[in-house]
Design a protein around this motif. Structure first.
Motif, PDB file in Angstrom:
ATOM      1  N   ALA A  43      -3.730  12.621 -14.210  1.00  0.00           N
ATOM      2  CA  ALA A  43      -4.119  12.735 -12.621  1.00  0.00           C
ATOM      3  C   ALA A  43      -5.405  13.198 -12.777  1.00  0.00           C
ATOM      4  O   ALA A  43      -6.308  12.653 -12.076  1.00  0.00           O
ATOM      5  N   ASN A  44      -5.730  14.257 -13.668  1.00  0.00           N
ATOM      6  CA  ASN A  44      -6.875  14.812 -13.773  1.00  0.00           C
ATOM      7  C   ASN A  44      -7.996  14.004 -13.884  1.00  0.00           C
ATOM      8  O   ASN A  44      -9.019  13.870 -13.374  1.00  0.00           O
ATOM      9  N   GLN A  45      -7.909  13.150 -15.035  1.00  0.00           N
ATOM     10  CA  GLN A  45      -8.988  12.095 -15.461  1.00  0.00           C
ATOM     11  C   GLN A  45      -9.068  11.011 -14.407  1.00  0.00           C
ATOM     12  O   GLN A  45     -10.292  10.731 -13.979  1.00  0.00           O
ATOM     13  N   VAL A  56     -10.860   5.133  -7.108  1.00  0.00           N
ATOM     14  CA  VAL A  56     -10.241   5.903  -8.392  1.00  0.00           C
ATOM     15  C   VAL A  56      -9.630   4.633  -9.197  1.00  0.00           C
ATOM     16  O   VAL A  56      -9.609   4.985 -10.190  1.00  0.00           O
ATOM     17  N   TYR A  57      -9.118   3.853  -8.648  1.00  0.00           N
ATOM     18  CA  TYR A  57      -8.624   2.546  -9.213  1.00  0.00           C
ATOM     19  C   TYR A  57      -9.828   1.918 -10.255  1.00  0.00           C
ATOM     20  O   TYR A  57      -9.620   1.878 -11.607  1.00  0.00           O
ATOM     21  N   PHE A  58     -10.798   1.760  -9.874  1.00  0.00           N
ATOM     22  CA  PHE A  58     -11.817   1.285 -10.354  1.00  0.00           C
ATOM     23  C   PHE A  58     -12.501   2.149 -11.675  1.00  0.00           C
ATOM     24  O   PHE A  58     -12.606   1.742 -12.742  1.00  0.00           O
ATOM     25  N   ALA A  59     -12.588   3.387 -11.113  1.00  0.00           N
ATOM     26  CA  ALA A  59     -13.088   4.597 -12.231  1.00  0.00           C
ATOM     27  C   ALA A  59     -12.010   4.885 -13.278  1.00  0.00           C
ATOM     28  O   ALA A  59     -12.624   4.922 -14.423  1.00  0.00           O
ATOM     29  N   SER A  60     -10.925   4.681 -12.921  1.00  0.00           N
ATOM     30  CA  SER A  60      -9.646   4.831 -13.918  1.00  0.00           C
ATOM     31  C   SER A  60      -9.756   3.853 -14.762  1.00  0.00           C
ATOM     32  O   SER A  60      -9.663   3.938 -16.106  1.00  0.00           O
ATOM     33  N   ILE A  61      -9.941   2.656 -14.332  1.00  0.00           N
ATOM     34  CA  ILE A  61     -10.061   1.278 -15.492  1.00  0.00           C
ATOM     35  C   ILE A  61     -11.259   1.642 -16.439  1.00  0.00           C
ATOM     36  O   ILE A  61     -11.265   1.355 -17.601  1.00  0.00           O
ATOM     37  N   CYS A  62     -12.539   1.847 -15.931  1.00  0.00           N
ATOM     38  CA  CYS A  62     -13.727   2.260 -16.637  1.00  0.00           C
ATOM     39  C   CYS A  62     -13.503   3.385 -17.561  1.00  0.00           C
ATOM     40  O   CYS A  62     -13.824   3.324 -18.702  1.00  0.00           O
ATOM     41  N   TYR A  63     -12.820   4.404 -17.061  1.00  0.00           N
ATOM     42  CA  TYR A  63     -12.389   5.571 -17.851  1.00  0.00           C
ATOM     43  C   TYR A  63     -11.814   5.112 -19.275  1.00  0.00           C
ATOM     44  O   TYR A  63     -11.784   5.402 -20.465  1.00  0.00           O
ATOM     45  N   VAL A 102     -14.204  10.677  -9.041  1.00  0.00           N
ATOM     46  CA  VAL A 102     -14.365  10.441  -7.788  1.00  0.00           C
ATOM     47  C   VAL A 102     -14.707  11.548  -6.800  1.00  0.00           C
ATOM     48  O   VAL A 102     -13.477  12.365  -6.614  1.00  0.00           O
ATOM     49  N   PRO A 103     -15.572  11.758  -6.226  1.00  0.00           N
ATOM     50  CA  PRO A 103     -15.823  13.170  -5.474  1.00  0.00           C
ATOM     51  C   PRO A 103     -15.001  13.240  -4.169  1.00  0.00           C
ATOM     52  O   PRO A 103     -14.600  12.096  -3.626  1.00  0.00           O
ATOM     53  N   LYS A 104     -14.639  14.334  -3.923  1.00  0.00           N
ATOM     54  CA  LYS A 104     -13.359  14.595  -2.899  1.00  0.00           C
ATOM     55  C   LYS A 104     -12.552  13.681  -2.887  1.00  0.00           C
ATOM     56  O   LYS A 104     -11.833  13.202  -1.981  1.00  0.00           O
ATOM     57  N   CYS A 105     -11.843  13.606  -4.320  1.00  0.00           N
ATOM     58  CA  CYS A 105     -10.795  12.731  -3.990  1.00  0.00           C
ATOM     59  C   CYS A 105      -9.543  13.479  -3.557  1.00  0.00           C
ATOM     60  O   CYS A 105      -9.340  14.730  -3.968  1.00  0.00           O
ATOM     61  N   ARG A 106      -8.506  12.833  -2.902  1.00  0.00           N
ATOM     62  CA  ARG A 106      -7.333  13.409  -2.473  1.00  0.00           C
ATOM     63  C   ARG A 106      -6.054  12.890  -3.175  1.00  0.00           C
ATOM     64  O   ARG A 106      -6.390  11.853  -3.671  1.00  0.00           O
ATOM     65  N   VAL A 150       1.849  11.061 -16.791  1.00  0.00           N
ATOM     66  CA  VAL A 150       0.527  10.359 -16.892  1.00  0.00           C
ATOM     67  C   VAL A 150       0.754   9.024 -15.951  1.00  0.00           C
ATOM     68  O   VAL A 150       1.918   8.750 -15.718  1.00  0.00           O
ATOM     69  N   TYR A 151      -0.409   8.377 -15.754  1.00  0.00           N
ATOM     70  CA  TYR A 151      -0.244   7.116 -15.096  1.00  0.00           C
ATOM     71  C   TYR A 151      -0.756   6.075 -15.807  1.00  0.00           C
ATOM     72  O   TYR A 151      -1.531   6.070 -16.792  1.00  0.00           O
ATOM     73  N   VAL A 152      -0.020   4.808 -15.699  1.00  0.00           N
ATOM     74  CA  VAL A 152      -0.322   4.008 -16.603  1.00  0.00           C
ATOM     75  C   VAL A 152      -0.685   2.522 -15.623  1.00  0.00           C
ATOM     76  O   VAL A 152      -0.054   2.248 -14.740  1.00  0.00           O
ATOM     77  N   ILE A 153      -1.997   2.056 -16.012  1.00  0.00           N
ATOM     78  CA  ILE A 153      -2.580   1.144 -15.125  1.00  0.00           C
ATOM     79  C   ILE A 153      -2.001  -0.143 -15.406  1.00  0.00           C
ATOM     80  O   ILE A 153      -1.682  -0.713 -16.425  1.00  0.00           O
TER      81      ILE A 153
END
Length: 119
Positions: free
Chosen positions: A44-46, A25-32, A51-55, A82-85
């Motif tokens: 959170a949705n983004q 999720v961390y890696f995909a969020s940075i890429c997104y 990530v399949p089967k994200c919890r 929202v989240y801030v990386i």
């Protein structure tokens, strides 16, 4: 568009403590965020869609600060939900910076073409 990761990133204790799912999720969020130029702000949705089967526990891991890191947790939840990386702009730049680079590159290329045509 691309993202930057230092070669010592795998040794970061904040990342090492994450489950595989939370790391994804961390890696995909940075890429997104970089791809969509959100400057490290993500819903959170983004964050979880890629990530399949994200919890929900994965986001909980990312918002925890078990080492009392001086810069805070990897994800900081804002009051607007929202989240801030953490340190996103430090390593990835900002959308304003990327736009300025794109403009400067276009001007440099236009100048090169102009000189080539004249010359």
């Amino acid at each position: 568009m691309w993202v930057r990761f230092h070669d010592s990133t795998p040794d970061d204790p904040d990342l090492d403590r994450l489950s595989d799912g939370a790391f994804r999720v961390y890696f995909a969020s940075i890429c997104y965020s970089q791809r969509n130029q959100t400057d490290g702000v993500i819903t959170a949705n983004q964050a979880t869609r890629s990530v399949p089967k994200c919890r929900p526990a994965y986001l909980k891991e990312l918002t925890a600060n078990p080492f009392d890191h001086e810069d805070g947790p990897l994800f900081r939840e804002s009051s607007s939900g929202v989240y801030v990386i953490r340190n996103f702009a430090k390593y990835q730049g900002t959308s304003q910076g990327w736009a300025a680079k794109k403009q400067a590159d276009a001007e440099r290329q236009a100048e090169w073409r102009r000189k080539r045509e004249e010359g």
